[in-house]
Design a protein around this motif. Sequence first.
Motif, PDB file in Angstrom:
ATOM      1  N   TYR A 115       0.868  -1.183   0.000  1.00  0.00           N
ATOM      2  CA  TYR A 115       0.000   0.000   0.000  1.00  0.00           C
ATOM      3  C   TYR A 115       0.901   1.228   0.000  1.00  0.00           C
ATOM      4  CZ  TYR A 115      -3.941   3.049   1.170  1.00  0.00           C
ATOM      5  OH  TYR A 115      -4.911   4.032   1.152  1.00  0.00           O
ATOM      6  N   VAL A 163     -12.113  -0.770   6.488  1.00  0.00           N
ATOM      7  CA  VAL A 163     -11.894  -0.179   5.163  1.00  0.00           C
ATOM      8  C   VAL A 163     -12.817  -0.868   4.154  1.00  0.00           C
ATOM      9  CG1 VAL A 163      -9.493   0.453   5.630  1.00  0.00           C
ATOM     10  CG2 VAL A 163     -10.007  -1.798   4.654  1.00  0.00           C
ATOM     11  N   LEU A 206     -11.643  -3.582  -2.336  1.00  0.00           N
ATOM     12  CA  LEU A 206     -11.954  -3.346  -3.743  1.00  0.00           C
ATOM     13  C   LEU A 206     -11.580  -4.561  -4.584  1.00  0.00           C
ATOM     14  CD1 LEU A 206     -10.443   0.252  -4.042  1.00  0.00           C
ATOM     15  CD2 LEU A 206     -12.799  -0.374  -3.441  1.00  0.00           C
ATOM     16  N   GLY A 213     -11.789  -2.098  -9.208  1.00  0.00           N
ATOM     17  CA  GLY A 213     -11.830  -0.944  -8.314  1.00  0.00           C
ATOM     18  C   GLY A 213     -13.178  -0.734  -7.655  1.00  0.00           C
ATOM     19  N   THR A 252     -16.103  -1.564  -4.828  1.00  0.00           N
ATOM     20  CA  THR A 252     -16.193  -2.079  -3.459  1.00  0.00           C
ATOM     21  C   THR A 252     -16.855  -3.456  -3.487  1.00  0.00           C
ATOM     22  OG1 THR A 252     -16.365   0.145  -2.552  1.00  0.00           O
ATOM     23  CG2 THR A 252     -17.156  -1.656  -1.164  1.00  0.00           C
ATOM     24  N   LYS A 307      -9.835   0.836  -0.022  1.00  0.00           N
ATOM     25  CA  LYS A 307      -9.772   2.286   0.177  1.00  0.00           C
ATOM     26  C   LYS A 307     -10.248   2.604   1.584  1.00  0.00           C
ATOM     27  CE  LYS A 307     -14.264   3.452  -1.895  1.00  0.00           C
ATOM     28  NZ  LYS A 307     -14.948   4.186  -2.963  1.00  0.00           N
TER      29      LYS A 307
END
Length: 166
Positions: A105, A117, A120, A124, A126, A163
């Motif tokens: 990361y 969090v 993903l 990209g 969720t 994310k």
Amino acid sequence: MLSDKLKSTGLADAADIQAAWPAEERLKKGPVAVVECFQEIPCNPCETSCPQKAIVVGQDINALPRVDHSKCNGCTICVSRCPGLAIFVIDEKYSEAESAVTMPYEFLPLPQKGDTVEALDRQGQTCCQAKVIRVVNTKAQDKTPLVTLAIPKGREKVVRFFKLVP
Ligand code: SF4
Ligand code: SF4
């Protein structure tokens, strides 16, 4: 053998991903590296960093890495050494309900242990909630911190990034 889609678009399909993954029996034994490296580029830090000699690129530095998952102990060293951010470590033995996935990361701010969090998928999007269970950022990692997430069982082949929740 790489799929036609991968050769023409650079995007891995399900068969490419499946071919890179360890066998189910190995996954059940605990932490193991998954190397999703699909481009023939001159690169081999995965090979040179692995203390178990579990990854081989070989004489032709453009060759794709080959992984002997039976030699890998899931130490995560190769994860921060890979400039392509193509390696992660899966631990299906983490708990009955969750697996752990350790990934590089390279963003700030770093999450904190205990944070929730959004995990993903490869597009990209969720795909589930995840909990940060470890953040490691040592000098040896050369500014590529490792974040370990606890994710729901069954999502191991889906989650590829995360994310922060604002
Ligand atoms: S996780 Fe450790 S043992 Fe496994 S391939 Fe990477 S460096 Fe080698
Ligand atoms: S270090 Fe990463 S990008 Fe380079 S060959 Fe190994 S897996 Fe592929």
